[in-house]
Design a protein around this motif. Structure first.
Motif, mmCIF file in Angstrom:
data_model
loop_
_atom_site.group_PDB
_atom_site.id
_atom_site.type_symbol
_atom_site.label_atom_id
_atom_site.label_comp_id
_atom_site.label_asym_id
_atom_site.label_seq_id
_atom_site.Cartn_x
_atom_site.Cartn_y
_atom_site.Cartn_z
ATOM 1 N N GLN A 166 -3.182 3.413 3.903
ATOM 2 C CA GLN A 166 -3.300 2.998 5.301
ATOM 3 C C GLN A 166 -3.602 1.506 5.407
ATOM 4 N N ALA A 167 -4.451 1.002 4.521
ATOM 5 C CA ALA A 167 -4.772 -0.430 4.531
ATOM 6 C C ALA A 167 -3.522 -1.252 4.203
ATOM 7 N N ALA A 168 -2.735 -0.810 3.230
ATOM 8 C CA ALA A 168 -1.512 -1.533 2.874
ATOM 9 C C ALA A 168 -0.520 -1.511 4.034
ATOM 10 N N SER A 174 5.776 -2.242 3.192
ATOM 11 C CA SER A 174 6.802 -1.235 3.492
ATOM 12 C C SER A 174 6.437 0.066 2.786
ATOM 13 N N PRO A 175 7.039 1.172 3.199
ATOM 14 C CA PRO A 175 6.746 2.443 2.517
ATOM 15 C C PRO A 175 7.038 2.380 1.009
ATOM 16 N N TRP A 176 8.112 1.703 0.606
ATOM 17 C CA TRP A 176 8.421 1.591 -0.814
ATOM 18 C C TRP A 176 7.367 0.756 -1.546
ATOM 19 N N GLN A 177 6.885 -0.317 -0.923
ATOM 20 C CA GLN A 177 5.833 -1.133 -1.543
ATOM 21 C C GLN A 177 4.549 -0.317 -1.673
ATOM 22 N N ILE A 178 4.247 0.463 -0.666
ATOM 23 C CA ILE A 178 3.049 1.306 -0.732
ATOM 24 C C ILE A 178 3.178 2.302 -1.873
#
Length: 182
Positions: A166-168, A174-178
Motif C-alpha cells: 500500500q505504501a508503494a 505500478s502493480p508490476w513494480q510492487i
C-alpha cells in the motif's frame, strides 16, 4: 498435566524408533542392496542407456516443473491471500486435492482425460501426445507438487501483510513494480 521423566523418555524412545523404522531402515536397505555386488556392478547399472535416459528425463521434468511451480504457486497464493472473489473456496479445494487423492487415482484420471478417447484426447490427432510422453509427466508432477508451493507461500504472504504494498502504491509504484520489488 506433567509427565514423569521415565514416561517422557519412553515416549521419545518410541517416537525415535518409529522414525528409525520409517526413514533409516529403508535408506540403509536401498544402499545395501545397491552396493551388495560391489561398486563396479553398481556403476554398470547406473550407466546403462535406460538409466541414463531416465535420469535425463527426470532432470528435464525438474527443469520444466520448478519454474512453472514457482510462477503458478506465487500467482495462486497471491490470489488466495489477497483476492476476494467468488469461487475462492473451490480454488482452495482444488489446491488441496492432491493431498486427499491417491496418486494412482490421479494417474488414472489423467489417462481418462488426456488419453485416446478422453475429453482432451483428440489433441493426439494434431500430432501432440500428452499421456505416456513428457507433457503428461510434467502435468502430473505439477499437479502433485503445486499444492506444496501454495501452502508454503500463503502463510508468508499473510504474515508480511499489505502495508508495504500500500505504501508503494501510494508513492506511485505500478502493480508490476510492487510485485517485483516488494
Amino acid at each position: 498435566m506433567k509427565l514423569a521423566r521415565p514416561t517422557i523418555l519412553t515416549l521419545r524412545s518410541v517416537a525415535l524408533l518409529y522414525l528409525l523404522v520409517l526413514v533409516v531402515v529403508p535408506i540403509v536397505t536401498i544402499l545395501y542392496r545397491s552396493f551388495e555386488r560391489g561398486l563396479g556392478t553398481f556403476w554398470e547399472w547406473i550407466t546403462t542407456p535406460a538409466a541414463i535416459s531416465a535420469l535425463q528425463v527426470s532432470i528435464l521434468i525438474v527443469l520444466i516443473t520448478v519454474p512453472l511451480n514457482v510462477i503458478f504457486g506465487i500467482v495462486v497464493s497471491l490470489a488466495l491471500v489477497r483476492g476476494n472473489f467468488p469461487g475462492k473456496g473451490i480454488i482452495q479445494a482444488i489446491v488441496d486435492l492432491p493431498f486427499a487423492v491417491s496418486p494412482v487415482i490421479i494417474g488414472v484420471s489423467l489417462i481418462l482425460l488426456w488419453g485416446h478417447g478422453g475429453w482432451l484426447g483428440g489433441i493426439e490427432n494434431l500430432g501432440f501426445q500428452v499421456i505416456f510422453a513428457l507433457p503428461g509427466m510434467v502435468l502430473a508432477t505439477i499437479f502433485v507438487t503445486l499444492p506444496f508451493i501454495v501452502r508454503e507461500v500463503e502463510p508468508v504472504l499473510r504474515e508480511i501483510g499489505t502495508e508495504q504494498e500500500q505504501a508503494a502504491a501510494t508513492l506511485g509504484a505500478s502493480p508490476w513494480q510492487i510485485f517485483s520489488r516488494i
